[in-house]
Design a protein around this motif. Structure first.
Motif: not given
Length: 334
Positions: A35-39, A45-48, A66-78
């Protein structure tokens, strides 16, 4: 639930964090969950993303989502944990920027004109359209409008051979269109910033991973259909693919070590034994790489046309599965 994978991502704007999320995988009672938990402003908000028993299927879903989220601008903290790092340098990154620019500044009327030219050219030369030019190349030509062979060869996908074979025909069309950009195309380097390029490249990966995920799901349903004793037509209704695509997928499954004999046998029940033996003999004498010579050897130079011809090719593919299986068995025994 036992969490086996957890990591965090952030979305930044002007250096400030404007969003954060976590992606996780867990296992409970031999079932996988992801899942994906987003603040958000409304709270967490949790999405399975996945629930099921297949680790491989979950990984396909993971890469796509995951690649959709990266395309939206999310980046890994590490950095380096999540994504495949791009190794593009020099001409490779320049080519990607040219393609990216062309897809953001399309010229639909001229692109359609080029597609019509390709279709007629392919029919006249008896070639597949993609051997003449890819959609991507036609889009590049429609946007940048080269007027000389030297300019045409600045576009990714145009080498000396393609320029010599089709260049003058293409230029005869592009010269009829006024352009607002110029050659050389080094100005594109500044016109496409890194954020635009990064987002575009993630969208390309998204399409690739989505196709892989859909293919994996189709393979799974095909295997289930074989186990249930379904025929090709029944499986076609289940997986929403054409008969040819299903037969080609059967060939792939055989290469991967799965047995498809139950389905092959049922589909060849109406084909006389002597006809099957003739096809086997043709493969033995001509090889199994090309189907057309085998078709002509067994059914004559003027083989049936239309749907009947496609049905013959379908049978040739099914028998080729057996031929290759038998050949591999003999080789392994030796």
């Amino acid at each position: 639930m036992r969490i086996i994978f957890l990591n965090s991502l952030e979305k930044r704007e002007a250096g400030a964090v404007i969003g954060s999320a976590q992606v996780w995988m867990g296992e409970e009672d031999s079932m996988w969950r992801m899942g994906w938990n987003e603040i958000t402003a409304e709270g967490e908000q949790e999405h399975i993303w996945y629930e099921g028993s297949s680790w491989s299927e979950m990984l396909h879903v993971y890469r796509h989502r995951l690649v959709i989220k990266l395309g939206e601008g999310f980046q890994p903290t590490i950095e380096g944990i999540w994504e495949e790092k791009e190794q593009l340098r020099g001409k490779a990154i320049t080519a990607q920027k040219l393609i990216c620019y062309s897809e953001h500044h399309e010229n639909p009327p001229f692109y359609t004109e080029l597609c019509n030219w390709r279709r007629k050219k392919a029919a006249a030369d008896r070639k597949a359209p993609y051997l003449i030019a890819s959609n991507r190349l036609l889009r590049l030509i429609s946007v940048f409008l080269p007027h000389t062979l030297e300019e045409l060869q600045q576009l990714p996908g145009v080498g000396q051979n393609k320029a010599a074979e089709f260049g003058e025909e293409l230029l005869a069309m592009t010269r009829n269109h006024a352009r607002t950009t110029s050659f050389p195309l080094d100005w594109v380097e500044e016109a496409v910033d890194q954020e635009t390029l990064r987002s575009w490249m993630y969208k390309q990966k998204e399409a690739k991973f989505r196709a892989e995920m859909e293919k994996y799901a189709a393979r799974r349903r095909l295997l289930e259909g074989i186990a249930e004793g379904l025929n090709v037509e029944q499986i076609r209704e289940r997986v929403a693919l054409g008969r040819r695509e299903i037969i080609e997928m059967l060939e792939e499954l055989e290469k991967d070590g799965y047995s498809t004999e139950q389905l092959v046998k049922s589909e060849l029940e109406e084909m006389p034994d002597h006809e099957q033996a003739a096809v086997m003999q043709a493969y033995e004498e001509l090889g199994d790489a090309l189907l057309k010579p085998v078709l002509q050897r067994v059914y004559g130079e003027e083989a049936a046309e239309g749907e009947k011809r496609e049905r013959l090719y379908e049978r040739l593919r099914l028998i080729r599965i057996r031929y290759r299986r038998d050949r591999n068995s003999v080789r392994d025994a030796g």
